[in-house]
Design a protein around this motif. Structure first.
Motif, PDB file in Angstrom:
ATOM      1  N   THR A 163       8.017  77.648 -63.722  1.00 11.74           N
ATOM      2  CA  THR A 163       6.574  77.397 -63.674  1.00 11.74           C
ATOM      3  C   THR A 163       6.214  75.919 -63.782  1.00 11.74           C
ATOM      4  OG1 THR A 163       6.648  78.123 -65.950  1.00 11.74           O
ATOM      5  CG2 THR A 163       5.569  79.584 -64.381  1.00 11.74           C
ATOM      6  N   ARG A 164       7.144  75.092 -64.249  1.00 10.65           N
ATOM      7  CA  ARG A 164       6.756  73.676 -64.357  1.00 10.65           C
ATOM      8  C   ARG A 164       6.555  73.055 -62.986  1.00 10.65           C
ATOM      9  NH1 ARG A 164      11.879  73.945 -66.233  1.00 10.65           N
ATOM     10  NH2 ARG A 164      13.528  72.953 -65.009  1.00 10.65           N
ATOM     11  N   TYR A 165       7.101  73.693 -61.952  1.00 10.33           N
ATOM     12  CA  TYR A 165       6.892  73.180 -60.603  1.00 10.33           C
ATOM     13  C   TYR A 165       5.670  73.806 -59.941  1.00 10.33           C
ATOM     14  CZ  TYR A 165      11.609  71.471 -61.255  1.00 10.33           C
ATOM     15  OH  TYR A 165      12.702  70.851 -61.750  1.00 10.33           O
ATOM     16  N   TRP A 166       5.033  74.767 -60.620  1.00  7.59           N
ATOM     17  CA  TRP A 166       3.857  75.414 -60.023  1.00  7.59           C
ATOM     18  C   TRP A 166       2.676  74.466 -60.116  1.00  7.59           C
ATOM     19  CZ3 TRP A 166       3.054  81.343 -60.295  1.00  7.59           C
ATOM     20  CH2 TRP A 166       4.276  81.996 -60.053  1.00  7.59           C
ATOM     21  N   GLN A 167       1.958  74.339 -59.021  1.00  9.00           N
ATOM     22  CA  GLN A 167       0.778  73.482 -59.012  1.00  9.00           C
ATOM     23  C   GLN A 167      -0.196  73.860 -60.127  1.00  9.00           C
ATOM     24  OE1 GLN A 167      -0.521  71.073 -56.757  1.00  9.00           O
ATOM     25  NE2 GLN A 167       1.466  70.849 -55.769  1.00  9.00           N
ATOM     26  N   SER A 168      -0.426  75.164 -60.240  1.00  7.29           N
ATOM     27  CA  SER A 168      -1.449  75.610 -61.173  1.00  7.29           C
ATOM     28  C   SER A 168      -1.110  75.277 -62.607  1.00  7.29           C
ATOM     29  CB  SER A 168      -1.648  77.112 -61.050  1.00  7.29           C
ATOM     30  OG  SER A 168      -2.379  77.401 -59.905  1.00  7.29           O
ATOM     31  N   PHE A 169       0.137  75.524 -62.986  1.00 12.54           N
ATOM     32  CA  PHE A 169       0.481  75.326 -64.380  1.00 12.54           C
ATOM     33  C   PHE A 169       0.723  73.860 -64.712  1.00 12.54           C
ATOM     34  CE2 PHE A 169       2.163  79.822 -64.085  1.00 12.54           C
ATOM     35  CZ  PHE A 169       0.981  80.338 -64.551  1.00 12.54           C
ATOM     36  N   GLY A 170       0.909  73.082 -63.658  1.00  9.99           N
ATOM     37  CA  GLY A 170       1.176  71.677 -63.898  1.00  9.99           C
ATOM     38  C   GLY A 170       0.052  70.998 -64.664  1.00  9.99           C
ATOM     39  N   THR A 171      -1.182  71.394 -64.399  1.00 15.44           N
ATOM     40  CA  THR A 171      -2.318  70.695 -65.000  1.00 15.44           C
ATOM     41  C   THR A 171      -3.146  71.577 -65.919  1.00 15.44           C
ATOM     42  OG1 THR A 171      -3.505  71.235 -63.001  1.00 15.44           O
ATOM     43  CG2 THR A 171      -2.572  69.023 -63.157  1.00 15.44           C
ATOM     44  N   ALA A 172      -3.561  72.731 -65.369  1.00 16.85           N
ATOM     45  CA  ALA A 172      -4.516  73.525 -66.127  1.00 16.85           C
ATOM     46  C   ALA A 172      -3.894  74.121 -67.372  1.00 16.85           C
ATOM     47  CB  ALA A 172      -5.068  74.650 -65.253  1.00 16.85           C
ATOM     48  N   PRO A 173      -4.549  73.978 -68.480  1.00 18.63           N
ATOM     49  CA  PRO A 173      -4.033  74.603 -69.680  1.00 18.63           C
ATOM     50  C   PRO A 173      -4.193  76.118 -69.587  1.00 18.63           C
ATOM     51  CG  PRO A 173      -6.165  73.596 -70.117  1.00 18.63           C
ATOM     52  CD  PRO A 173      -5.818  73.275 -68.703  1.00 18.63           C
ATOM     53  N   VAL A 174      -3.122  76.822 -69.842  1.00 19.71           N
ATOM     54  CA  VAL A 174      -3.173  78.276 -69.762  1.00 19.71           C
ATOM     55  C   VAL A 174      -2.915  78.855 -71.130  1.00 19.71           C
ATOM     56  CG1 VAL A 174      -2.142  80.306 -68.747  1.00 19.71           C
ATOM     57  CG2 VAL A 174      -2.372  78.227 -67.398  1.00 19.71           C
ATOM     58  N   LEU A 218       4.453  80.130 -71.999  1.00 21.64           N
ATOM     59  CA  LEU A 218       3.177  79.564 -71.602  1.00 21.64           C
ATOM     60  C   LEU A 218       2.926  78.231 -72.298  1.00 21.64           C
ATOM     61  CD1 LEU A 218       1.238  82.893 -71.611  1.00 21.64           C
ATOM     62  CD2 LEU A 218       1.775  81.485 -69.641  1.00 21.64           C
ATOM     63  N   VAL A 219       3.371  78.171 -73.543  1.00 21.39           N
ATOM     64  CA  VAL A 219       3.221  76.896 -74.238  1.00 21.39           C
ATOM     65  C   VAL A 219       4.069  75.850 -73.531  1.00 21.39           C
ATOM     66  CG1 VAL A 219       3.673  75.673 -76.377  1.00 21.39           C
ATOM     67  CG2 VAL A 219       2.697  77.957 -76.447  1.00 21.39           C
ATOM     68  N   GLY A 220       5.241  76.281 -73.133  1.00 20.11           N
ATOM     69  CA  GLY A 220       6.135  75.385 -72.392  1.00 20.11           C
ATOM     70  C   GLY A 220       5.468  74.884 -71.134  1.00 20.11           C
ATOM     71  N   VAL A 221       4.704  75.772 -70.541  1.00 21.35           N
ATOM     72  CA  VAL A 221       3.997  75.410 -69.327  1.00 21.35           C
ATOM     73  C   VAL A 221       3.008  74.292 -69.601  1.00 21.35           C
ATOM     74  CG1 VAL A 221       2.191  76.283 -67.830  1.00 21.35           C
ATOM     75  CG2 VAL A 221       4.268  77.600 -68.174  1.00 21.35           C
TER      76      VAL A 221
END
Lengths: 441, 584
Positions: B549-560, B579-582
């Motif tokens: 997920t660290r390469y996913w555009q979405s998780f790169g920025t938005a806090p989830v 998710l925290v890792g994300v």
């Protein structure tokens, strides 16, 4: 939802639903304590792995039907403890691929799933409304698995073939064959199952008028052909002197021309206990009454001490205390097509033991039930000269119905409860805010 | 709420209704010309079903040319019924109806390739007919299973040509019974039979006379005579067979209307609007797409009901109708999801599923009559209505879960759209769809077993189609248990749900391609390619979805930080860690 989960590791434990779940043994204990074993057996992790195995088994069991008949596949893949899966099934038939791999069979995976399920409930049995759905689903699945087991072990399926106007009192079991020995006037002496014949051993039994040695058993064979002069032949008596049955590969599920294997065999009959040969014969199911419905069947005549015996290789027969006469067979097609619109057999069932006589019509989707057996319209003889009825006795027939009801109601309760709760919150939320979530970004 | 926003549904419903209404208007026959439309609505019997001549003409033309209209000289888009009548009276020599694509075959016949049209007339074939016969005879000596494409194309063309010859010789295509029973209890007859009967009895009945009159007038170009005979026969049929005549006329209208064609247009339009909504005017376009979908769904439903009325059967009777029904089920479920969440995901899934399934149905329709009479084994409305409908609805639910999974992956990896709320709602609906799919596919599969038990005493036969259904049940159960056991989290379920697409496609089509089993409807060659392509595309998506997920555009920025709801299973510590890792 997670109330069925068995935490297999500490990591999986969370607050909430699982708070009531029994605590696993302390981490320090690494030994295979009974608790450890039970919690492994009850784990959802195991369930998922078993699902993966079951998924693969069903898939290869489907592919295998390209190369083997459906009953062969059922017996070698599903109703078995382990299976050797040939790699060939993953490739088209014109590419030949050697090798294969072992895989757990249906009994093993099914048994493991059952154990897993029972263990899971043993570990966390708790009666509550929230869990009633899950309980019902799983109880239904247990019934289903047991039903397949009972069917596999105890159900008997046979075919009754009746020529128009004639009567039959036996079923033929088509994936089993037998060597039938009859007296000259047609009285049955005894039969030998093909399981014995395949072993190529000397068969000795008190009920047999002679000893029998199987020289060669062919699981499937083509119709016997006239022997060419000078051709090698091991038969020394009977029709085998003139005919030769060419061996064939077993039929596959794809073969529409030939639905069943037709075995042939070379057998030597010997004077009882002496080893003195009475001749090596060719026996073939092609010459049995089953395949010579409209011609004369060809028994092989074995003579021993002045007594004459008829020998047939034929599908295994099961005789019944009642008889069925085919009064009329109707086979309707849509005009100018081969598409059957309906086929039906009007039969008369006579049971002399109970003095019963019944006249009924059996048709597609309209079977007859009698004496724990059910008769289904299954096929017809060439030229509509007779009918084939599938006859089934399955002591577990009611179980799938029960199971279906239990699981369906269980799922409705389980998913329904959650859906209702979810809808309630969702409705409330959408009343509060109508702004679409996707637009927020 | 602005006025526009309040009345938005009306701004969608009115134009859609107007479009569908306009499409329903069918031009009448020109005065002074043969009234072909009326002729097309005459009821006839073919393969056990009473239908209008129109349906016969369309399926026959479709067989030859793969479309339902034809070209003659410069006149394009001529109706199938004209070709049908022309072929019967031997005036169809110039009709371009034989579709030939094979360059080798074109070469043999001395024809020039016609890219994008591919169709040739009988007149063009005739100079080199001997060549065709020569290769036909060669191919006849080879087993059909060993034909190469050229052999097959030769056989097809020869058979098509012979069909035309036969239509001319017998005054009807084979299997077509034009003449209704003279008395109750009798059978329909072909025109040839009726003429022979008439010669034997010296008293031709009215239908026979009417057809003779119509055909001879048509042959002589006598439109008046044709119309007079036709009118007489029509009133005779209306009096003697009122129900059949009404149904046949209605089916003719249905054929020309082609409702599923309009469905697919509307679904594609809906898709465009739904995609646009992700870029601009999100809220408004989303609602437009939703209402567009709803209108189309209503229309789709009506079309299915029409088929049920015409056939007198539950909705699914063959492979073609499964495509239509599964599409309907997908759209229904997705629009329900959209109604609940109003965030556009339901719209996207509904429009994609709707357009794809109507496209698949369109391609399956080339096999012939899509409302064929059922053979004996399937002749039971009870099981068709229960087992078949439920299992196909189960397919639909599995596809919806799979498509949502695809959306999850694509949005997450390539866009920044997968924010906290979309993440939560997508995971919820995927999970919910899988639950629903499990319920339906299990019930449907077991009902199939009960049917088998009831009909031939075998609850479960391990037949390929049964196994296919079982695979769907197993897969859905696997996804759920993996979720409950914490082996798969939200993303895991999404990725697993995508694999459900392959499993369902396998059960729907793949099993038929094995060419075995009681259920296999038929082998489709082109379909093998598409099935494999589909499976590969889904595997690629699964691969993409498995990228950390660290390469996913979405998780790169938005806090989830998904909050726990009662509906989703509790997020366990590990998934929180993930998710925290994300976030880091």
């Amino acid at each position: 939802m997670a109330d069925v989960a068995v935490p297999s590791t500490q990591d999986d434990l969370v607050d909430g639903d699982l708070a009531t779940a029994p605590k696993p043994a302390p981490k320090a204990v690494r030994s295979w304590s009974p608790w450890h074993i039970l919690s492994f057996l009850a784990s959802l992790r195991l369930t998922v792995y078993l699902f993966v195995l079951a998924f693969i088994l069903v898939f290869v069991g489907t592919l295998a039907q390209k190369y083997a008949g459906i009953w062969t596949v059922v017996n070698t893949y599903f109703r078995t403890v382990y299976v050797w899966v040939p790699l060939q099934i993953f490739f088209p038939s014109d590419v030949s691929v050697p090798g294969g791999f072992p895989f757990p069979g249906g009994w093993l995976i099914g048994g493991a799933l059952l154990t897993n399920l029972l263990a899971a409930h043993l570990v966390r049995f708790k009666l509550s409304w929230r869990r009633s759905g899950i309980l019902l689903i799983h109880a239904g699945l247990v019934v289903m698995m047991l039903s397949e087991f009972i069917t596999g072990m105890f159900a008997v399926e046979g075919i009754m073939t009746i020529v128009q106007g004639s009567t039959s009192n036996y079923l033929e079991i088509h994936d089993q064959n037998e060597l039938a020995i009859l007296t000259a006037d047609g009285k049955q002496v005894t039969t030998i199952s093909d399981r014995l014949l395949r072993k190529d051993e000397l068969i000795q039994d008190d009920r047999l008028p002679f000893d029998i040695k199987v020289d060669r058993y062919m699981v499937n064979s083509a119709e016997p052909i006239k022997i060419a002069p000078g051709e090698k032949n091991i038969a020394t008596a009977g029709d085998g002197l003139q005919y030769l049955a060419p061996a064939k590969a077993p039929v596959s599920g794809v073969d529409t021309q030939q639905p069943n294997d037709v075995p042939s065999a070379y057998v030597t009959f010997m004077k009882k206990g002496t080893g003195q040969s009475l001749g090596t014969y060719l026996v073939s199911e092609w010459w049995s009454e089953y395949l010579q419905m409209f011609d004369e069947p060809r028994p092989q005549i074995v003579e021993d001490g002045g007594k004459r015996y008829q020998v047939y290789l034929q599908p295994k027969r099961v005789y019944k205390p009642y008889s069925i006469e085919l009064k009329q067979f109707t086979h309707k097609v849509f005009k100018q097509t081969d598409t059957p619109s309906n086929f039906a057999s009007t039969v008369r069932l006579v049971n002399p033991h109970t003095n019963e006589t019944r006249e009924v019509e059996i048709s597609m989707n309209k079977p007859l039930s009698y004496g724990g057996e059910t008769f289904y319209q299954s096929g017809w003889l060439p030229g509509d000269q007779g009918t084939r009825l599938q006859v089934v006795r399955n002591p577990g027939w009611i179980m799938p119905y029960l199971s279906c009801g239990m699981v369906s109601i269980g799922m409705l309760i389980h998913f329904g409860l959650h859906l209702a709760k979810f809808l309630k919150t969702q409705m409330k939320k959408s009343r509060d805010t109508i702004a679409p979530a996707g637009s927020a970004a | 709420m602005s006025t526009f926003s309040r009345y938005l549904p009306i701004f969608v419903i009115v134009p859609v209704c107007a479009y569908l209404g306009m499409a329903a208007i069918q031009p009448a026959d020109a005065t002074g010309q043969p009234r072909l439309r009326d002729f097309a609505s005459l009821p006839v019997m073919e393969e056990g079903r009473i239908k209008p001549v129109d349906s016969v003409a369309r399926t026959d033309l479709m067989l030859l040319s793969k479309i339902q209209t034809f070209k003659e000289g410069d006149k394009k888009g001529q109706p199938a019924i004209k070709w049908f009548l022309d072929a019967i009276v031997g005036k169809a020599d110039k009709a371009e109806v034989f579709r030939i694509e094979d360059p080798q075959l074109l070469d043999v016949l001395g024809l020039k390739p016609r890219p994008q049209w591919f169709r040739y007339s009988a007149e063009e074939l005739e100079p080199k007919l001997d060549e065709l016969v020569k290769y036909f005879k060669q191919a006849q000596k080879i087993k059909p299973s060993e034909w190469d494409p050229f052999n097959r194309n030769v056989m097809d063309l020869a058979n098509h040509y012979m069909l035309c010859i036969q239509m001319q010789r017998e005054f009807s295509p084979p299997l077509l019974l034009l003449i209704p029973p003279a008395a109750p209890g009798q059978e329909w007859r072909s025109l040839r039979e009726a003429v022979q009967d008439a010669q034997a009895n010296k008293t031709p009945d009215q239908p026979t006379l009417a057809y003779r009159e119509m055909l001879s007038s048509y042959m002589n170009g006598d439109a008046k005579g044709f119309n007079r005979a036709l009118a007489g026969y029509q009133s005779y049929m209306r009096d003697t067979y009122p129900v059949e005549s009404r149904k046949a006329a209605f089916e003719t209208f249905y054929n020309a209307y082609a409702p599923f064609y309009h469905c697919s247009i509307l679904y594609v339009l809906m898709f465009l609007v739904a995609v646009a909504s992700w870029v601009v005017y999100t809220q408004e376009l989303n609602r437009i797409a939703f209402w567009l979908g709803l209108c189309t769904l209503v229309f789709h439903t009506c079309a299915i009901i029409t088929r049920m009325y015409l056939q007198g059967r539950p909705p699914i009777t063959n492979l073609y109708s499964t495509a239509i029904f599964i599409g309907w089920g997908c759209v229904l479920l997705s629009l329900l999801i959209e109604g609940l969440y109003r965030n556009g995901i339901g719209n996207i899934v509904a429009s994609v599923a709707g357009s794809l399934t109507t496209l698949i149905a369109h391609n399956l329709a080339t096999d012939g009559d899509t409302m064929k009479a059922l053979q004996a084994v399937l002749d039971t409305n009870f099981w068709l209505a229960t087992h078949v409908t439920i299992i196909n609805f189960g397919y639909a639910a599995t596809f919806v879960a799979g498509l949502l999974g695809v959306l999850f992956v694509l949005c997450g990896v390539f866009t920044k759209k997968l924010d906290q709320s979309l993440f939560k709602s997508l995971s919820q609906v995927i999970y919910g769809s899988v639950c629903f799919a499990t319920l339906l596919s299990f019930t449907g599969t077991v009902l199939g077993g009960l049917w088998a038990d009831y009909s031939w005493g075998r609850f479960w036969g391990w037949d390929p189609k049964e196994n296919g259904a079982l695979l769907i049940v197993l897969w859905n159960a696997l996804v759920l248990h993996a979720r409950w056991g914490g082996m798969a989290k939200q993303r895991g379920v999404a990725v697993l749900a995508i694999f459900g697409n392959i499993v369902t496609a396998w059960s729907w089509f793949g099993v038929n391609m094995l060419g075995i089993g009681l259920h296999a409807y038929g082998f489709m060659e082109g379909a093998v390619f598409w099935l494999i392509a589909f499976a590969i595309s889904q595997l690629i998506l699964i691969g993409i979805g498995s990228i950390p997920t660290r390469y996913w555009q979405s998780f790169g920025t938005a806090p989830v930080e998904p909050t726990q709801t009662r509906f989703t299973p509790p997020v366990d510590k590990r998934s929180r860690k993930e998710l925290v890792g994300v976030r880091n």
